[in-house]
Every structure is written in C-alpha cells, then in structure tokens.
Design a protein around this motif. Structure first.
Motif, PDB file in Angstrom:
ATOM      1  N   ARG A   1      -5.928  -0.889 -17.157  1.00 56.95           N
ATOM      2  CA  ARG A   1      -4.931  -1.124 -16.126  1.00 56.95           C
ATOM      3  C   ARG A   1      -3.634  -0.364 -16.406  1.00 56.95           C
ATOM      4  O   ARG A   1      -3.065   0.300 -15.531  1.00 56.95           O
TER       5      ARG A   1
ATOM      6  N   ARG B   1      -7.145  -5.834 -10.308  1.00 56.29           N
ATOM      7  CA  ARG B   1      -6.548  -6.432 -11.506  1.00 56.29           C
ATOM      8  C   ARG B   1      -6.574  -5.468 -12.701  1.00 56.29           C
ATOM      9  O   ARG B   1      -5.602  -5.420 -13.457  1.00 56.29           O
ATOM     10  N   PHE B   2      -7.669  -4.714 -12.862  1.00 53.86           N
ATOM     11  CA  PHE B   2      -7.860  -4.005 -14.131  1.00 53.86           C
ATOM     12  C   PHE B   2      -8.087  -2.495 -14.024  1.00 53.86           C
ATOM     13  O   PHE B   2      -8.008  -1.808 -15.040  1.00 53.86           O
ATOM     14  N   ASP B   3      -8.403  -1.994 -12.849  1.00 52.40           N
ATOM     15  CA  ASP B   3      -8.744  -0.557 -12.769  1.00 52.40           C
ATOM     16  C   ASP B   3      -8.472  -0.055 -11.358  1.00 52.40           C
ATOM     17  O   ASP B   3      -9.388   0.340 -10.629  1.00 52.40           O
ATOM     18  N   PRO B   4      -7.157  -0.071 -10.959  1.00 51.18           N
ATOM     19  CA  PRO B   4      -6.831   0.193  -9.546  1.00 51.18           C
ATOM     20  C   PRO B   4      -6.880   1.666  -9.176  1.00 51.18           C
ATOM     21  O   PRO B   4      -5.877   2.251  -8.762  1.00 51.18           O
TER      22      PRO B   4
ATOM     23  N   SER C   1     -15.776  -0.428 -11.155  1.00 49.20           N
ATOM     24  CA  SER C   1     -15.206   0.020 -12.426  1.00 49.20           C
ATOM     25  C   SER C   1     -16.263  -0.123 -13.522  1.00 49.20           C
ATOM     26  O   SER C   1     -16.983  -1.127 -13.588  1.00 49.20           O
TER      27      SER C   1
ATOM     28  N   HIS D   1       1.848  -5.211 -22.557  1.00 49.34           N
ATOM     29  CA  HIS D   1       1.468  -6.386 -21.778  1.00 49.34           C
ATOM     30  C   HIS D   1       1.546  -7.620 -22.657  1.00 49.34           C
ATOM     31  O   HIS D   1       1.065  -7.607 -23.796  1.00 49.34           O
TER      32      HIS D   1
ATOM     33  N   CYS E   1      -9.667  -4.280 -21.102  1.00 52.06           N
ATOM     34  CA  CYS E   1      -9.436  -4.042 -19.668  1.00 52.06           C
ATOM     35  C   CYS E   1      -7.951  -3.840 -19.358  1.00 52.06           C
ATOM     36  O   CYS E   1      -7.600  -3.075 -18.445  1.00 52.06           O
ATOM     37  N   MET E   2      -7.070  -4.507 -20.112  1.00 51.84           N
ATOM     38  CA  MET E   2      -5.638  -4.292 -19.874  1.00 51.84           C
ATOM     39  C   MET E   2      -5.218  -2.871 -20.261  1.00 51.84           C
ATOM     40  O   MET E   2      -4.286  -2.319 -19.678  1.00 51.84           O
TER      41      MET E   2
ATOM     42  N   ASP F   1      -1.802   2.725 -14.294  1.00 54.26           N
ATOM     43  CA  ASP F   1      -0.394   2.624 -13.851  1.00 54.26           C
ATOM     44  C   ASP F   1       0.445   3.761 -14.434  1.00 54.26           C
ATOM     45  O   ASP F   1       1.279   4.357 -13.731  1.00 54.26           O
TER      46      ASP F   1
END
Lengths: 160, 160
Positions: B65, A31-34, A55, B18, B61-62, B69
């Motif tokens: 993410r 969700r947050f740190d792939p 993470s 986001h 956290c976003m 990406d």
C-alpha cells in the motif's frame, strides 16, 4: 496440526478453494494495493492486464485464510476422535513466491500444499521444521501462485 | 516511476510509515489470518507471542500500500514538472520473505526499499528488471520484515 513425527515428505493436501468476486478484488485493492487494474474495470481494460484482476497479495492472503480454516477443521476432527493436537509454531517466512497468471473475477482458485522437507531444529529441540510448496491453480488448471513456506511444528517426543 | 535507465543500484528510499492499531490488526486477521494471537488480546496473552500481534501478511500488505502511494506521489510530482512517467510492469513475484519480529498494536513501521540489481530482460526488450530489498523497521530500530522483489520497469530507449 499433526505432530512433527507424523509428517511425511510428499504429502499433498488440497486446503480449499475460493472464487474471487469483482467486489472483493476491489475492496482488497482499495485497502492494500490501489493500482487501477485492481480497482476499476475501465482502467483495467486499458492496462497490460486487459481486465480487472486481483492483487497478487490478495491471492496469497486467501491461501493463508484457507490454510487456517483447513487446520481448524482437522484439529476439530482430531479432538472429536480424542487425539492430541500439535502446536504449530511461528513461520520464519517464505521464499520463491511467484505470481504465474492473473486471477480474474469469477476465477476459482484451488490451493494445495505439499511437504517437501522435514528437519530438526538445532536451536529449538522441541520443534521440527516443515517446509512446504504451496500452490494455487485456477479452474482451467493453470497455476496462478507458487511459494515455499517454512514453519515450526511441535514434536511428540521432545529431543534431549 | 523512473525510467529503467535512471535507476541506480544502491538507491534507498523510505516509502512511508504506518502505525498498526489493534482494530486493524483484528480486522485483517478476521478476513485473512484468523489465528487467536491475531484476533483476541486474551488468547494472544496465552500464546507464544504473549500479546496481540499483526499477521505477517498484514505487515507485508502495508508495504504494498505504501509503495503504491509513494509512487503515485512521485509520478504526480514528475507530471507537475512536465517530465514523462515510466510504466511499471508486472511483478513476477518475490523471494526470501522474512518476518523478523512481531508487530504489536501501536508499533510504527518504517518501510524502505533499496535497489540491489538492474538488468535487461532478454524476453521483453522494452523493459528492464529491477530487483530491490524491501524492509520494515519498528520504532525501536528492530527489523520486522525483509524481502526481495523484482519488477519490470519501462525503458526510455527501447532496445532493438
């Protein structure tokens, strides 16, 4: 929450412990740190970490969760004793966050908070400002997380 | 990731946007920050925020993410051009994290990062250290998040 006047510099509290599982490490990361070393054991084995690890944001977010739970238990106990409960105000943020060691599946992190400063708020006389150093330590006694937080805390006696 | 030598102080990048929904604000809070003003509209209306708002940790956290990406898209483009891709090392942490305004359901946060310092690593000569100021700004142009991060970045030319 305690009222501001009752908070003492040097007070240290263990707020809780959490054991991180591979499943939740991967779910948070998705969700947050792939990044591969948070998502997949085989990719992690080829990474600089050598193993799947959490993470750093996950490690920090669990501090928040355990703090909320800890304060709720404390406030419930105060109400059961018929004591008043202070309001915790907003947090303006934090500083000096350090990820000191990786957190691997199966690691149990003990989170603690130590009051390092209390001061009056010039702009909001009904509140005091509490500053705390927050830490996470694994089951081998190694620090994994450290940061300094600030928060507004209600005063029992309002300043004029 | 760019190689360390190619990073310039002052470079600013919009890493992504986001829009926070009530559903995801509550889901994050239920897991990591179960305070009433992050969980329930009616309780939030009675709180100091006046409305449901996102946990500050959720807002942060976003950023993580969207950064992951963004870097993946950039690295894919580099590989498509036949260019080498640098390894991004661990982050030792960050500092001066500020939650500047609440994030409410429907708010669209634009995240950006600006390189503010680059320096050699004394202890790890194959890496440089990049320091960046990271921000989140809502659709009204109001800053909601600011913090300074550091990370190790691979050098093209290894120092002897």
């Amino acid at each position: 929450m305690k009222f501001f006047e009752d908070i003492r510099v040097g007070e240290t509290t263990e707020i809780g412990r959490h054991t991180f599982t591979a499943e939740e490490i991967k779910a948070f990361a998705a969700r947050f740190d792939p990044q591969p070393f948070h998502l997949d054991e085989a990719a992690a084995a080829r990474s600089m970490f050598g193993r799947l690890c959490a993470s750093g944001w996950h490690t920090a977010c669990m501090w928040m969760r355990l703090l909320v739970d800890h304060r709720r238990r404390e406030d419930d106990a105060r109400r059961a004793r018929g004591e008043p409960v202070a309001t915790l105000g907003v947090s303006p943020g934090f500083r000096e966050l350090k990820w000191l060691s990786p957190v691997y599946p199966g690691d149990t992190i003990t989170y603690a908070t130590e009051v390092i400063d209390t001061r009056s708020s010039m702009s909001r006389p009904e509140w005091g400002i509490m500053t705390a150093r927050n830490t996470g330590t694994n089951q081998r006694g190694e620090p994994v997380l450290s940061f300094v937080s600030s928060a507004f805390v209600e005063r029992r006696q309002k300043q004029s």
